[in-house]
Write a protein that holds these residues in place. Sequence first.
Motif, short mmCIF file in Angstrom:
data_model
loop_
_atom_site.label_atom_id
_atom_site.label_comp_id
_atom_site.label_asym_id
_atom_site.label_seq_id
_atom_site.Cartn_x
_atom_site.Cartn_y
_atom_site.Cartn_z
N LYS A 102 0.82 -1.21 0.00
CA LYS A 102 0.00 0.00 0.00
C LYS A 102 0.86 1.26 0.00
CE LYS A 102 -0.78 0.32 5.04
NZ LYS A 102 -1.81 0.22 6.10
N LEU A 103 2.15 1.09 0.32
CA LEU A 103 3.08 2.22 0.29
C LEU A 103 3.55 2.53 -1.13
CD1 LEU A 103 5.29 1.28 3.39
CD2 LEU A 103 3.33 2.84 3.32
N THR A 104 3.26 1.62 -2.07
CA THR A 104 3.72 1.80 -3.44
C THR A 104 2.71 2.49 -4.34
OG1 THR A 104 2.86 -0.34 -4.21
CG2 THR A 104 5.06 -0.34 -3.21
N ILE A 121 -10.48 -2.08 -8.22
CA ILE A 121 -10.43 -3.45 -7.70
C ILE A 121 -11.75 -3.82 -7.04
CG2 ILE A 121 -9.36 -2.78 -5.50
CD1 ILE A 121 -8.79 -6.07 -7.33
N ILE A 122 -12.39 -2.86 -6.38
CA ILE A 122 -13.68 -3.14 -5.76
C ILE A 122 -14.73 -3.47 -6.81
CG2 ILE A 122 -15.58 -2.16 -4.40
CD1 ILE A 122 -13.10 -2.85 -2.75
N THR A 149 -4.72 6.94 -1.89
CA THR A 149 -4.73 6.98 -0.42
C THR A 149 -5.85 6.13 0.19
OG1 THR A 149 -6.06 9.01 -0.50
CG2 THR A 149 -3.66 9.25 -0.35
N ASN A 150 -6.79 5.68 -0.62
CA ASN A 150 -7.87 4.85 -0.08
C ASN A 150 -7.34 3.57 0.56
OD1 ASN A 150 -10.56 6.14 -0.98
ND2 ASN A 150 -9.38 6.12 -2.88
N PHE A 151 -6.25 3.05 0.05
CA PHE A 151 -5.69 1.81 0.59
C PHE A 151 -5.17 1.99 2.01
CE2 PHE A 151 -5.32 0.99 -4.01
CZ PHE A 151 -5.93 -0.25 -4.07
N SER A 152 -4.69 3.19 2.33
CA SER A 152 -4.11 3.42 3.65
C SER A 152 -5.15 3.39 4.76
CB SER A 152 -3.37 4.76 3.68
OG SER A 152 -4.27 5.83 3.43
N GLU A 153 -6.41 3.52 4.39
CA GLU A 153 -7.49 3.54 5.38
C GLU A 153 -8.02 2.14 5.70
OE1 GLU A 153 -10.42 6.13 3.79
OE2 GLU A 153 -9.03 7.81 3.49
N ASP A 191 -13.01 -1.07 -15.92
CA ASP A 191 -11.77 -0.89 -16.67
C ASP A 191 -11.41 0.58 -16.86
OD1 ASP A 191 -9.65 -2.15 -18.40
OD2 ASP A 191 -10.65 -0.94 -19.95
N GLN A 192 -12.40 1.47 -16.75
CA GLN A 192 -12.17 2.89 -17.00
C GLN A 192 -11.96 3.69 -15.71
OE1 GLN A 192 -15.60 4.11 -19.35
NE2 GLN A 192 -15.61 2.11 -20.33
N ILE A 193 -11.95 3.01 -14.57
CA ILE A 193 -11.83 3.72 -13.28
C ILE A 193 -10.36 4.04 -12.99
CG2 ILE A 193 -12.19 3.52 -10.79
CD1 ILE A 193 -14.56 1.68 -11.40
N THR A 194 -10.09 5.29 -12.73
CA THR A 194 -8.71 5.73 -12.48
C THR A 194 -8.20 5.25 -11.13
OG1 THR A 194 -9.05 7.70 -13.87
CG2 THR A 194 -7.20 7.74 -12.32
N SER A 195 -9.02 5.32 -10.11
CA SER A 195 -8.60 4.93 -8.77
C SER A 195 -8.35 3.43 -8.71
CB SER A 195 -9.69 5.31 -7.75
OG SER A 195 -9.50 4.62 -6.52
N ASP A 196 -7.14 3.03 -8.31
CA ASP A 196 -6.83 1.61 -8.17
C ASP A 196 -7.75 0.94 -7.16
OD1 ASP A 196 -4.76 1.89 -9.97
OD2 ASP A 196 -3.20 2.09 -8.44
#
Length: 424
Positions: free
Chosen positions: A264-266, A373-374, A270-274, A364-369
């Motif tokens: 998540k540091l890579t 994935i969700i 920032t959603n992953f950090s939560e 496939d078009q969503i910018t946020s990783d």
Amino acid sequence: MINLVYEHEWKPNIWFPTITGYLEVDIHRCHRYNRQIPWILQVFLDDINIISPDEIDTVDSFVYPILMQEPFLQIRTLIANHHDDFGLWTYVDQKVIDSLRNGKGIILIDATMEPINSYDMEQVVESLKDCSQYPNDRIHLNISDQRFVDNINYHCFPSFLEIHFCSRHLYDVHDTFLPDLNQPNKTFRYKPPLDYEHPYHPDVKGLIDGYDSKRYLLLNKRTDKHLGAVCITYLLDRYDLLKHGLVSLDYQGDTIPELYDQLKLTTNDTNFSEITVNPLKTAKNNTTDNFITISKAHEATRFNLVVEAYFSNNVIDWPLITEKIWRNVASEKLFVVVGQKDTLKWFHQLGYKSFHPLIDESYDQITSDFHRIIESFKQAKRLIEMPEKKFDELENSSSHIFIHNQKNFEKRIQRLWGFLNDEI
């Protein structure tokens, strides 16, 4: 006839891999000629003729093939192609250079094994414009980055991975000749490769009888490669869906929490950090740490949950399509992708189709990783939980897509054949 110029009796041009160059089972080895030859040429093996630089004057045309197995490193010989010690041209026989200067022959470089970043490719394009010292205009590159094919001499012909994994179905359809779809009464030579996942391959045949039937296949032996691989595993476990899949997983998921904290540091998302990821609860009984025989796994499963090689654009800024997607073309499998933004868009740009709106592929078009994935997980979950009869209907509704993709692969091979005949 395609005349291939090789400077050595059995070594490839320019770069000889110290380890794989000697291996009989190396993925690029052509056993007819006992040397490594790019697969974009091996597919036309019956029309290949090997000559030396001394024989160039005896033929009307030729290809000087170069295989870049590590493009990230080797592409720099093109950026500084004129360098007296390390430029590409210092490795090429003078007879080849002289012939190219006179307008005969081409250099064909296959650089599709690994991704090349856009900064390097921009430098390559600019560098090869200069023909004042060497015939750079006679260099043709096969690359996977579609953004550069508008430049002359840059092509997105089938990659090694696309050829190796899309062509499996042709064993049951064609033998030596592939029909020319545009001219039904004509054929051209094309022999598909015997890939390592083909059931007739000696490394696979007799290895395993088969697997128990499952709804999906997830090949995730390198869970540490990116956040997408970790997250999809965690979500499947959290919703108790691992039991419905044939899943390969490093250490059966024992390291998932630690991997998540590291990976998540890579990312810049920032959603992953939560999010806190806990140890998996169901992986021990529903996954394997062993490698899976993929041809047999496809027979036992209904769709493929694909974890592509890359997930975030901060590693490589364009979506590389690998065997993880290509094998579904041959196996006629539905699939959902855990990968970079626009992976399916680039798949479509090569002429292939996927499954929207039968499967909602807006993920496939969503910018946020994180959100991508969700949303891809939601589609996988829907397919996993879909009643058998409804899944049968979905599969039947996709049959035209399977056929289209196989024909599209054949057309891509035809275009490659047309290029080779037109250019040389």
